[in-house]
Design an enzyme around this catalytic site. Structure first.
Site, PDB file in Angstrom:
ATOM      1  N   SER A   1       0.836  -1.210   0.000  1.00  0.00           N
ATOM      2  CA  SER A   1       0.000   0.000   0.000  1.00  0.00           C
ATOM      3  C   SER A   1       0.866   1.253   0.000  1.00  0.00           C
ATOM      4  O   SER A   1       0.613   2.211  -0.741  1.00  0.00           O
ATOM      5  CB  SER A   1      -0.897   0.021   1.235  1.00  0.00           C
ATOM      6  OG  SER A   1      -1.831  -1.028   1.180  1.00  0.00           O
TER       7      SER A   1
ATOM      8  N   SER B   1     -13.769   0.730   2.029  1.00  0.00           N
ATOM      9  CA  SER B   1     -12.690   0.525   1.059  1.00  0.00           C
ATOM     10  C   SER B   1     -11.715   1.682   1.076  1.00  0.00           C
ATOM     11  O   SER B   1     -12.068   2.822   0.754  1.00  0.00           O
ATOM     12  CB  SER B   1     -13.273   0.359  -0.349  1.00  0.00           C
ATOM     13  OG  SER B   1     -12.231   0.459  -1.297  1.00  0.00           O
TER      14      SER B   1
ATOM     15  N   GLN C   1      -9.363   1.918  -0.966  1.00  0.00           N
ATOM     16  CA  GLN C   1      -9.113   2.277  -2.367  1.00  0.00           C
ATOM     17  C   GLN C   1     -10.090   3.352  -2.827  1.00  0.00           C
ATOM     18  O   GLN C   1      -9.702   4.303  -3.503  1.00  0.00           O
ATOM     19  CB  GLN C   1      -9.217   1.035  -3.254  1.00  0.00           C
ATOM     20  CG  GLN C   1      -8.114   0.023  -2.956  1.00  0.00           C
ATOM     21  CD  GLN C   1      -8.215  -1.231  -3.793  1.00  0.00           C
ATOM     22  OE1 GLN C   1      -9.137  -1.386  -4.591  1.00  0.00           O
ATOM     23  NE2 GLN C   1      -7.271  -2.132  -3.625  1.00  0.00           N
TER      24      GLN C   1
ATOM     25  N   ASP D   1      -6.982  -8.547   3.806  1.00  0.00           N
ATOM     26  CA  ASP D   1      -6.211  -9.428   2.916  1.00  0.00           C
ATOM     27  C   ASP D   1      -5.719 -10.694   3.628  1.00  0.00           C
ATOM     28  O   ASP D   1      -5.050 -11.527   3.009  1.00  0.00           O
ATOM     29  CB  ASP D   1      -5.010  -8.663   2.347  1.00  0.00           C
ATOM     30  CG  ASP D   1      -5.448  -7.554   1.402  1.00  0.00           C
ATOM     31  OD1 ASP D   1      -6.532  -7.682   0.789  1.00  0.00           O
ATOM     32  OD2 ASP D   1      -4.720  -6.556   1.282  1.00  0.00           O
TER      33      ASP D   1
ATOM     34  N   LYS E   1     -12.200  -9.438  -4.423  1.00  0.00           N
ATOM     35  CA  LYS E   1     -10.741  -9.280  -4.418  1.00  0.00           C
ATOM     36  C   LYS E   1     -10.158  -9.908  -5.695  1.00  0.00           C
ATOM     37  O   LYS E   1     -10.875 -10.110  -6.659  1.00  0.00           O
ATOM     38  CB  LYS E   1     -10.152  -9.889  -3.139  1.00  0.00           C
ATOM     39  CG  LYS E   1     -10.561  -9.138  -1.875  1.00  0.00           C
ATOM     40  CD  LYS E   1     -10.003  -7.728  -1.872  1.00  0.00           C
ATOM     41  CE  LYS E   1     -10.441  -6.950  -0.668  1.00  0.00           C
ATOM     42  NZ  LYS E   1     -10.090  -5.524  -0.763  1.00  0.00           N
TER      43      LYS E   1
ATOM     44  N   ARG F   1     -12.497 -14.548  -2.924  1.00  0.00           N
ATOM     45  CA  ARG F   1     -11.614 -15.213  -1.952  1.00  0.00           C
ATOM     46  C   ARG F   1     -12.363 -16.105  -0.988  1.00  0.00           C
ATOM     47  O   ARG F   1     -11.793 -17.078  -0.495  1.00  0.00           O
ATOM     48  CB  ARG F   1     -10.807 -14.182  -1.163  1.00  0.00           C
ATOM     49  CG  ARG F   1      -9.596 -13.755  -1.896  1.00  0.00           C
ATOM     50  CD  ARG F   1      -8.603 -13.020  -1.016  1.00  0.00           C
ATOM     51  NE  ARG F   1      -7.476 -12.651  -1.873  1.00  0.00           N
ATOM     52  CZ  ARG F   1      -6.771 -11.546  -1.758  1.00  0.00           C
ATOM     53  NH1 ARG F   1      -7.049 -10.683  -0.807  1.00  0.00           N
ATOM     54  NH2 ARG F   1      -5.771 -11.312  -2.580  1.00  0.00           N
TER      55      ARG F   1
ATOM     56  N   ARG G   1      -2.524 -14.448  -2.896  1.00  0.00           N
ATOM     57  CA  ARG G   1      -2.686 -14.802  -1.484  1.00  0.00           C
ATOM     58  C   ARG G   1      -3.283 -16.205  -1.310  1.00  0.00           C
ATOM     59  O   ARG G   1      -3.026 -16.871  -0.314  1.00  0.00           O
ATOM     60  CB  ARG G   1      -3.509 -13.744  -0.755  1.00  0.00           C
ATOM     61  CG  ARG G   1      -2.821 -12.381  -0.774  1.00  0.00           C
ATOM     62  CD  ARG G   1      -3.358 -11.414   0.236  1.00  0.00           C
ATOM     63  NE  ARG G   1      -3.028 -10.048  -0.140  1.00  0.00           N
ATOM     64  CZ  ARG G   1      -1.848  -9.450   0.077  1.00  0.00           C
ATOM     65  NH1 ARG G   1      -0.874 -10.101   0.680  1.00  0.00           N
ATOM     66  NH2 ARG G   1      -1.644  -8.215  -0.307  1.00  0.00           N
TER      67      ARG G   1
HETATM   68  C1  S3P Z   1      -5.593  -1.558  -0.329  1.00  0.00           C
HETATM   69  C2  S3P Z   1      -6.839  -1.629   0.172  1.00  0.00           C
HETATM   70  C3  S3P Z   1      -7.601  -2.878   0.321  1.00  0.00           C
HETATM   71  C4  S3P Z   1      -6.719  -4.116   0.172  1.00  0.00           C
HETATM   72  C5  S3P Z   1      -5.731  -3.982  -0.937  1.00  0.00           C
HETATM   73  C6  S3P Z   1      -4.844  -2.768  -0.736  1.00  0.00           C
HETATM   74  C7  S3P Z   1      -4.934  -0.236  -0.434  1.00  0.00           C
HETATM   75  O1  S3P Z   1      -8.621  -2.897  -0.666  1.00  0.00           O
HETATM   76  O2  S3P Z   1      -7.510  -5.258  -0.033  1.00  0.00           O
HETATM   77  O3  S3P Z   1      -4.902  -5.133  -1.004  1.00  0.00           O
HETATM   78  O4  S3P Z   1      -3.697  -0.173  -0.576  1.00  0.00           O
HETATM   79  O5  S3P Z   1      -5.644   0.779  -0.347  1.00  0.00           O
HETATM   80  P1  S3P Z   1     -10.043  -2.168  -0.387  1.00  0.00           P
HETATM   81  O6  S3P Z   1      -9.731  -0.833   0.108  1.00  0.00           O
HETATM   82  O7  S3P Z   1     -10.785  -2.113  -1.682  1.00  0.00           O
HETATM   83  O8  S3P Z   1     -10.702  -3.060   0.629  1.00  0.00           O
END
Ligand code: S3P
Length: 444
Positions: A29, A174, A176, A326, A353, A357, A399
């Site tokens: 991240s 999320s 993201q 994760d 994912k 998963r 994973r």
């Molecule tokens: C991440 C957020 C997570 C995670 C991903 C990395 C990030 O996803 O599953 O491996 O770096 O912001 P989500 O935010 O969609 O849950």
């Protein structure tokens, strides 16, 4: 992508106790974010400890294609000369994000409020994943998208020339989506606000603050309100990225379930929005000690000593899911060696994912003789030790591959995975690192 065309099956055999001191690669991240924020900062950002895995390398290539100067020097340090806020330009070719949801979704946010056009593509796994969760809020800034059916990749983004600031309440937990909206706010005049009812990983907020962004977080009525004031330049930074707790999870569980093990995993980032697995394993009775605690790059870091342990089943509450999202595949493997049943709840996001998963984990457990029950958003794993002997379908999911290779180290009969190529998206050198501690993972 640089994968070999043919799948690479691996098998994993019962091993003696694992021993050694190891370092896992840098946090994924933080690695994506350091390249992206460096790309729109003024000056040269210098990054050591970057995760040099396919997902992150694709982000580096995308930032280059958008006009930033990105170079790796002979010592493995990355140098990013940024173009300034609003300075990204249309790439000459498609941006290929490979397997990475984080790469494409954060990059879409970064591009959204700058008048450029970019076509984003990914591999077969990424092309199945939902992008509407990001295109919907970004459209409120004035960004336009030509998407494939069902809001999927490939898609073409047309950034807004006169972006309007947005206030957005996250409908899913999320990081993201949160990050995409905040990044769109960087080049939008006025204040953009994200309201986060359930806290998710906060690397974007922390790292943007360290780059000098005008970002603030307040808690109100149990929700986090994150505001960012747009059109302020970011200042290039020097960053040292610590080890990824999501990668540390694999040797950690391997040591816990393989009798006679004692290992130390050095330099692991312990941001509290990421450590749900460590909390859960402690509740299960895991012998885990944090040594040499320190602060590095704005994050708590420690060396983690792990000894093999008799684990017991627990209930993992839904509120913990964002801090270990994760880690459910590898937790499920730990649970199969615990005494009693482990019940995990609040797992709906596992369905979208790199693979579904929940389904992939359950199929893998059952293929190895572990009894399970599941629903739309929960999974129960009945412990007592995994018989093993199965071949797990990994569905292009790194994973899933690593989790079931860990299972084989302690199962009665060896386990196999149908394809290990995607481990390279997040953990290059996984097999060598594990075998260096005494694991027996080999080509099938
Ligand atoms: C991440 C957020 C997570 C995670 C991903 C990395 C990030 O996803 O599953 O491996 O770096 O912001 P989500 O935010 O969609 O849950």
């Amino acid at each position: 992508m640089s994968h070999s065309a043919a799948p690479l099956p691996l098998l994993s055999r019962k091993s003696q106790g694992l021993k050694g001191r190891v370092r896992v690669p840098g946090d994924k991240s933080m690695s994506h974010r350091s390249l992206m924020f460096g790309a729109v900062a003024r000056g040269e950002t210098v990054i050591s400890g970057l995760l040099e895995a396919e997902d992150v390398v694709n982000t580096a290539k995308a930032m280059k294609a958008l006009g930033a100067d990105v170079e790796r020097d002979g010592k493995g340090v990355w140098h990013v000369k940024g173009v300034g806020i609003g300075g990204l330009t249309s790439p000459a070719t498609d941006l290929d994000f490979g397997n990475s949801g984080t790469g494409v979704r954060l990059a879409m946010g970064l591009m959204a409020s700058t008048p450029l056009s970019a076509r984003c593509v990914g591999d077969a796994s990424l092309s199945k994943r939902p992008m509407g969760r990001v295109t919907k809020p970004l459209a409120q800034f004035g960004t336009r998208f030509d998407t494939s059916e069902g809001d999927r990749l490939p898609l073409t983004l047309h950034g807004a020339a006169d972006a309007r600031p947005v206030t957005y309440t996250l409908p899913v937990a999320s990081a993201q989506v949160k990050s995409a909206v905040l990044l769109a706010g960087l080049n939008t005049p006025g204040v953009t606000t994200v309201i986060e009812p359930v806290a998710t990983r906060d690397h974007t907020e922390r790292m943007l603050a360290s780059f000098g962004a005008k970002i603030a977080v307040v808690e109100r009525d149990g929700a986090r309100h994150i505001t960012i004031e747009g059109r302020h330049e970011l200042k290039a930074q020097t960053l040292d990225i610590p080890g990824d707790p999501s990668s540390a999870a694999f040797p950690m569980v391997a040591a816990l379930i393989t009798p006679g093990s004692e290992i130390v995993i050095e330099n692991i980032m312990l941001n509290p929005t990421r450590t749900g697995l460590f909390v859960t394993l402690a509740e299960m009775g895991a012998d885990i000690a944090y040594e040499n605690r320190r602060s590095a790059g704005g994050e708590d870091v420690a060396d983690i000593r792990v000894k093999s342990s008799n684990l017991k089943g627990v209930r993992v509450p839904p509120g913990r899911a964002p801090s270990m999202i994760d880690e459910y595949p590898i937790l499920s493997v730990a649970a199969s060696f615990a005494e009693g049943t482990t019940r995990m709840e609040g797992l709906e996001e596992l369905r979208v994912k790199e693979s579904d998963r929940l389904a992939a984990v359950e199929a893998g457990l059952q293929a190895n003789g572990v009894m399970t029950h599941s629903g739309r958003d929960w999974l129960e794993v009945h412990g007592g030790g995994a018989p093993g002997g199965g071949t797990v379908v990994t569905h292009m999911d790194h994973r899933i591959a690593m989790s079931f290779l860990v299972m084989g180290l302690a199962a009665r009969i060896h386990t196999s995975v149908d394809d290990s190529r995607f481990i390279a998206t997040s953990f290059p050198g996984f097999t060598e690192l594990m075998n260096g501690m005494g694991a027996r993972i080999e080509a099938k």
